[in-house]
Design an enzyme around this catalytic site. Structure first.
Site, PDB file in Angstrom:
ATOM      1  N   HIS A 238       0.849  -1.196   0.000  1.00 11.96           N
ATOM      2  CA  HIS A 238       0.000   0.000   0.000  1.00 11.96           C
ATOM      3  C   HIS A 238       0.881   1.242   0.000  1.00 11.96           C
ATOM      4  O   HIS A 238       1.270   1.733   1.053  1.00 11.96           O
ATOM      5  CB  HIS A 238      -0.887   0.009   1.246  1.00 11.96           C
ATOM      6  CG  HIS A 238      -1.796  -1.173   1.360  1.00 11.96           C
ATOM      7  ND1 HIS A 238      -1.360  -2.422   1.707  1.00 11.96           N
ATOM      8  CD2 HIS A 238      -3.124  -1.298   1.165  1.00 11.96           C
ATOM      9  CE1 HIS A 238      -2.388  -3.272   1.718  1.00 11.96           C
ATOM     10  NE2 HIS A 238      -3.463  -2.618   1.395  1.00 11.96           N
TER      11      HIS A 238
ATOM     12  N   HIS B 288      -4.114   3.014  -3.289  1.00  9.69           N
ATOM     13  CA  HIS B 288      -4.297   2.557  -1.920  1.00  9.69           C
ATOM     14  C   HIS B 288      -3.649   1.200  -1.721  1.00  9.69           C
ATOM     15  O   HIS B 288      -2.940   0.982  -0.744  1.00  9.69           O
ATOM     16  CB  HIS B 288      -5.798   2.464  -1.610  1.00  9.69           C
ATOM     17  CG  HIS B 288      -6.122   1.810  -0.312  1.00  9.69           C
ATOM     18  ND1 HIS B 288      -6.316   2.510   0.849  1.00  9.69           N
ATOM     19  CD2 HIS B 288      -6.265   0.501   0.014  1.00  9.69           C
ATOM     20  CE1 HIS B 288      -6.559   1.668   1.828  1.00  9.69           C
ATOM     21  NE2 HIS B 288      -6.543   0.442   1.353  1.00  9.69           N
TER      22      HIS B 288
ATOM     23  N   GLU C  48     -18.582  -4.887  23.801  1.00 15.39           N
ATOM     24  CA  GLU C  48     -17.664  -6.014  23.978  1.00 15.39           C
ATOM     25  C   GLU C  48     -16.441  -5.909  23.073  1.00 15.39           C
ATOM     26  O   GLU C  48     -15.320  -6.240  23.483  1.00 15.39           O
ATOM     27  CB  GLU C  48     -18.392  -7.335  23.698  1.00 15.39           C
ATOM     28  CG  GLU C  48     -19.579  -7.617  24.611  1.00 15.39           C
ATOM     29  CD  GLU C  48     -20.867  -6.962  24.144  1.00 15.39           C
ATOM     30  OE1 GLU C  48     -20.864  -6.303  23.075  1.00 15.39           O
ATOM     31  OE2 GLU C  48     -21.890  -7.101  24.842  1.00 15.39           O
TER      32      GLU C  48
ATOM     33  N   HIS D  52     -28.589 -16.446  23.768  1.00 14.32           N
ATOM     34  CA  HIS D  52     -27.660 -16.176  24.861  1.00 14.32           C
ATOM     35  C   HIS D  52     -26.909 -17.426  25.319  1.00 14.32           C
ATOM     36  O   HIS D  52     -26.095 -17.345  26.237  1.00 14.32           O
ATOM     37  CB  HIS D  52     -28.403 -15.563  26.050  1.00 14.32           C
ATOM     38  CG  HIS D  52     -28.763 -14.126  25.857  1.00 14.32           C
ATOM     39  ND1 HIS D  52     -29.465 -13.671  24.772  1.00 14.32           N
ATOM     40  CD2 HIS D  52     -28.489 -13.011  26.600  1.00 14.32           C
ATOM     41  CE1 HIS D  52     -29.620 -12.358  24.865  1.00 14.32           C
ATOM     42  NE2 HIS D  52     -29.039 -11.939  25.960  1.00 14.32           N
TER      43      HIS D  52
END
Lengths: 701, 701
Positions: free
Chosen positions: B38, B281, B438, B500
């Site tokens: 890159h 890029h 999280e 869950h």
């Protein structure tokens, strides 16, 4: 009535108020009887949910799958009672169901489960996912409109409808909310209306401990239309239903941007002690508090699950209103059908997820001997099918060219002002640009599939399946027809190095129940796998595709190689032992390692060892075959086996057995050209042949 | 000089300009030689990176681990040359290293790898992670200051330092950027300065196709200090280094909020054709374009890797300046040491990750016979150790009470104005509140560990390990001493239902190389596992802990049960066959299923079948034992085996072997009380005993 009509002025009677208070009492009773659950939000959101189902949404309880219904997504899935009680009011659930909340076998599990309870549009609970689903549904609604009725003026098509969602503080905190909300603003989803229940309470109690961003300003930065309705004021709580209704009216009138209504509530209001506490979020209030609250609401504290006849009669009138709306709509819809017979056929086909006659004729075959990356073969299939499968659409999380996920010549699904020199834009276009938002892509794909009709796919590097994993799990749980195009599927990715090289991902994805992981061994297996995957919409499929070129096997008659159509078996004898002898050893391989097994077979033949090569592109499909077929491919008597896959061994022990060997990689990769990596990390015909010798020795003891 | 002094006015000479252009030429040459990489961002960010390393950061190349150094995090890891070339200027890399960019064994892999290349503070590449690491480092810096020098006025402590990071459009799009940026604003991390390189180009070219949010406004909504520097203007590109330097000056002066500098650049500037394109890029520019660009920059197009002596002399003076700054700092530091002998001991201990004498005395033991959830045992350990291990800190993603992750009586790490009635707040506090973030938690834990000194842990439900998985993978790749407290580790979670309940998570986490997954079978195993985990900081550990109570085994002498200290072996004989007979069958279990194996052993004994029970809390630790130990626990001659775990079977085939049976769950769970679920899904002593009978029959053939 069409969906775009402004709602009638709110007529709010004492019976409506009593119905809303009945919701609160039922929510407390259900959690109290269950012994656990989330009562607080169901209490404070009672008027909002009631407004949506009883006044705002186009909804016919007699037909929860009505194609033109407004969708309701409860992103805050923990407050499942918010939805269940509305479904009870709508007659889709009984009072008995509420009494069996969170019990084995009930229709009212802890979190709403799509496919389990009629009227539940999506399975929610893991936070942020529902908002992502809603964004996907809003996109699917637009795409559907474009396929079926692109020329009707706004608000006049039978396909115009809206997506309503309720999100919580937790949804707002999750990163996925950023991804999908930024994209929703970018896509100008005027058919999406989100209510943010800002009650400022989560499990750790006051959200002040972790949340101080200005959510309204954040959503304005995303290009949303944002309104704030404050029910909680400095010194009082005013449940101003008219104000909320007015905000909804404005949100409905706003068709150029998605809408967010920030509703400041007090959780568990009006419970005297539990209101505004974390305990009310996630635990039963307890008998005394329930009694006290019932007294405040004018309910008999000694009675449970009380629904007065007047209330029930009143709310069940939804069925008449919904039925009337449905009948009125049918007039418009029938006119559309008559005027658009071909599009009507497409609609019928899409609703049944039936593919058109002859669609498989388009699937390309690849010339033997040519070196083709399976990602490229996949791209060729997508381009070939695009003209005959308009329902198939998708895109990439900013890796379109690498993922080969863009069908040739198709416009992007994008407000035209965002078209670029690379991508032509069309409001109703086909190619999705998710940006570098894999998780959002996952939830949006689920929403598109849940909306019905179209068939979505999404692409990124296999290693970044980790970023979208919570959404993939939900696709598997709901058994949605989503396809993942995961390319760059091993150390074969090369120079980008260990952060970009999947090692554990094939094992980790196969671990998800109900997800089919497909890793084709050459270009023709890729094409056949696409065909098989599309013809089975009953579960999600994930393709693991190579970056690097792979040889295309010569499968012509007499070549000894089986046809690629065997892919649907999951595992098959690609080429048997020389002379079709009883094999001494079976070499089982997937993807880019199949070629190594084939070459090892040759090496072993030179030593007089008869090796069979089994290509195992999809363990789940192989497991679905009957035992006799599986025993034909992997005879239990042939205990010398080698499994080879450029990933961890974990999934292969059961195929290798005690005497088998597994050629795997149990550590992270490295940055170098892929040829060096395969050599250094022991993936060659030679290592496979050596493993075969060792397995044979183990069998001989 | 202390870190808080304002930087000197920018003296920007022709040699500096030449050095910056040299960076561009080197970036082009390195990618050209590698054939891939890159180049574009390394070119356009050249002045920014140069300013940071050569002017702004407190940095001594002679000691890349200097405790008081400013940290630099390249969140945009794909532009690794941005960092490598600065490390070359600093003398930590050679020109040869740049010539071996992305080659096998080189110090310059495709993405920066911490632990592989000196001076690389963290491994980046997966987008958004570096920004999260930077937030974690900024938090760790504050905690360290609080532990070691809390009373010094701002800017006067030898521990004051800053965290600089560079983020790209892709980082900004990823959801994790939302989580960590919202939290950074909330935490008022004035020591964090992010440069957002808004070049509006990603792999799908113009980011307009997917990104139109107002990033500056979004960050203002998070409570950040935001500045914009426009190098790209309507009709020209003005690389105004002074303006950028001025923005940095203001950002440094802003100590109450994290700072974002939005720098509008043109990727690959001044390459005549490649600038502002997606190709620049992620791909080599090609010889002609490189030559044309070198001509523009005044470099000989026929020469590569040119660094003029004058430039090299100039940039290498960084070593003198850094060394002088280090020596100046040592004066302050020595004064601090003298004045704070105990804190100095703590610092030394933390830097060596050495635990204090006698720390294990604090670890609780749990009374035999009591029913204790392993999450609760874990909480007791955390509380017991908190007073003696000040370096241990952490918290939960809004599940503190459920995760039992809060040490008793410790204040929260939070600006005091955000304290709540539940949590006392202290600027230098100990308990972390991640909110429902999280993924952000995962990246922040990595940042804390990378910063050095303190030992972080983070908690959530096991099922939501999926949300943080990309960060867990990086912790494993970097072998960071992070501890995950994952509770509610199976269908034993109960009523919350399938969304869950982890099913596949133990398998999926064990699949990650270098991560130790620990699922203790009772309270005392939990305590011993914490002890073992803390004493081995060389890799991340994840605890899988039960929500429900488990029996605490009587391990007293004569009980027949082995002591819990055996946990460190990973797998051990918990209780042997009755009378220590040679076992007919081995029952291998983890976590809440160990009790079922123990009960099955009794059932089998009644039939005269001698069963050994092996508790296997950590497969990775067991694998680390020598073969003779493993063969003692699992004698190869005993082929009748049952593995039992309330998760998928995938990890257990290798222990079960051909004759073994696995009691597992291969589908998603359901919403009901946990006793019903274990019964309905076949986890009982009876099913384990029956599996043993079947395995014995298979052995007998």
């Amino acid at each position: 009535m069409t969906s775009s009509d402004a709602p009638a002025p709110l007529d709010w009677t004492d019976v409506d108020k009593r119905a809303v208070d009945t919701i609160r009492a039922l929510a407390m009773d259900a959690v109290e009887k269950s012994g656990n659950g989330h009562p607080g939000t169901a209490m404070s959101l009672a008027p909002a949910a009631y407004l949506l189902f009883q006044r705002l949404m186009r909804y016919d309880p007699a037909d929860p799958d009505w194609v033109a219904r407004d969708r309701f997504v409860l992103s805050a899935g923990h407050t499942s009672l918010t939805l269940y009680i509305q479904l009870f009011f709508a007659g889709l659930l009984d009072l008995e169901d509420l009494k069996h909340f969170r019990k084995w076998g009930s229709r009212t599990p802890g979190h709403p489960e799509h496919g389990h309870t009629a009227g539940v549009e999506t399975t929610t609970g893991p936070l942020g996912q529902g908002l992502g689903n809603a964004v996907g549904m809003a996109m699917a609604a637009r795409r559907e409109r474009g396929l079926l009725d692109p020329d009707a003026p706004a608000g006049t098509s039978p396909f115009d409808h809206r997506i309503f969602t309720i999100v919580s503080d937790g949804d707002i905190e999750e990163g996925i909310s950023h991804e999908v909300s930024s994209l929703a603003g970018h896509q100008k989803l005027g058919n999406l209306i989100a209510l943010y229940d800002e009650n400022k309470i989560s499990i750790e109690d006051d959200t002040t401990i972790a949340l101080s961003e200005n959510v309204a300003e954040r959503y304005e930065a995303y290009g949303w239309h944002v309104q704030t309705v404050e029910w909680k004021r400095t010194d009082e709580y005013v449940e101003d239903v008219q104000a909320l209704y007015g905000a909804y009216e404005k949100a409905i009138a706003e068709t150029d941007r998605p809408s967010l209504i920030v509703l400041r509530t007090i959780i568990a209001w009006p419970a005297p002690h539990a209101q505004n506490t974390g305990k009310a979020h996630g635990a039963a209030l307890g008998g005394d508090e329930v009694a006290a609250t019932k007294r405040i609401l004018g309910f008999d504290p000694d009675k449970t699950f009380v629904v007065e006849d007047e209330v029930l009669d009143h709310v069940r009138k939804l069925r008449e209103r919904g039925g009337q709306a449905h009948r009125d709509w049918t007039t418009t819809f029938s006119a559309w059908r008559t005027k658009n017979p071909e599009r009507a056929q497409l609609l019928d086909r899409m609703r049944e997820r039936r593919l058109p006659e002859g669609w498989t004729d388009r699937i390309p075959t690849f010339e033997a001997g040519k070196a083709v990356a399976t990602r490229k073969a996949s791209g060729a299939v997508i381009s070939a099918l695009a003209p005959v499968l308009p329902e198939l659409w998708g895109g990439s999380a900013d890796l379109a060219e690498s993922n080969n996920s863009t069908p040739d010549g198709e416009p992007s699904f994008i407000p035209p002002e965002y078209a670029t020199k690379e991508f032509a834009g069309d409001w109703y276009g086909r190619v999705l640009h998710f940006g570098i938002r894999e998780h959002g892509m996952g939830a949006i794909l689920n929403g598109i599939a849940l909306h019905g009709g179209t068939r979505p796919y999404g692409a990124t590097f296999l290693v970044f399946s980790d970023y979208m994993r919570p959404s993939v799990r939900l696709a598997a749980l709901m058994q949605l027809p989503v396809i993942y195009v995961w390319t760059h599927d091993s150390i074969g990715l090369g120079e980008d190095g260990p952060t970009h090289q999947p090692i554990e991902h094939l094992a980790a994805l196969r671990a998800i129940p109900g997800l089919d992981v497909v890793r084709p061994g050459d270009a023709n297996e890729t094409a056949a796998a696409w065909q098989f995957a599309l013809s089975r919409p009953e579960s999600p499929k994930g393709f693991a595709l190579s970056r690097q070129n792979l040889p295309t096997f010569d499968r012509s008659e007499g070549s000894g190689f089986a046809p690629a159509s065997e892919v649907g078996r999951g595992g098959y004898v690609l080429i048997d032992a020389p002379g079709d002898a009883v094999p001494d050893v079976i070499l089982i391989a997937t993807g880019s390692e199949v070629q190594m097994a084939v070459a090892a077979r040759e090496l072993l033949a030179e030593e007089g060892v008869a090796a069979r090569v089994v290509s195992m592109p999809c363990v789940e499909w192989f497991d679905a075959q009957d035992q006799s077929y599986r025993d034909t491919v992997l005879p239990p008597t042939v205990r010398a086996r080698v499994c080879v896959e450029a990933g961890i061994a974990q999934p292969w022990y059961r195929f290798a057995g005690d005497a088998g060997r597994i050629v795997s990689i149990e550590h992270f990769g490295a940055s170098a050209d892929y040829q060096t990596l395969f050599e250094e990390f022991g993936f060659t015909a030679g290592t496979v042949a050596q493993a075969a010798r060792e397995s044979l020795a183990a069998v001989r003891g």
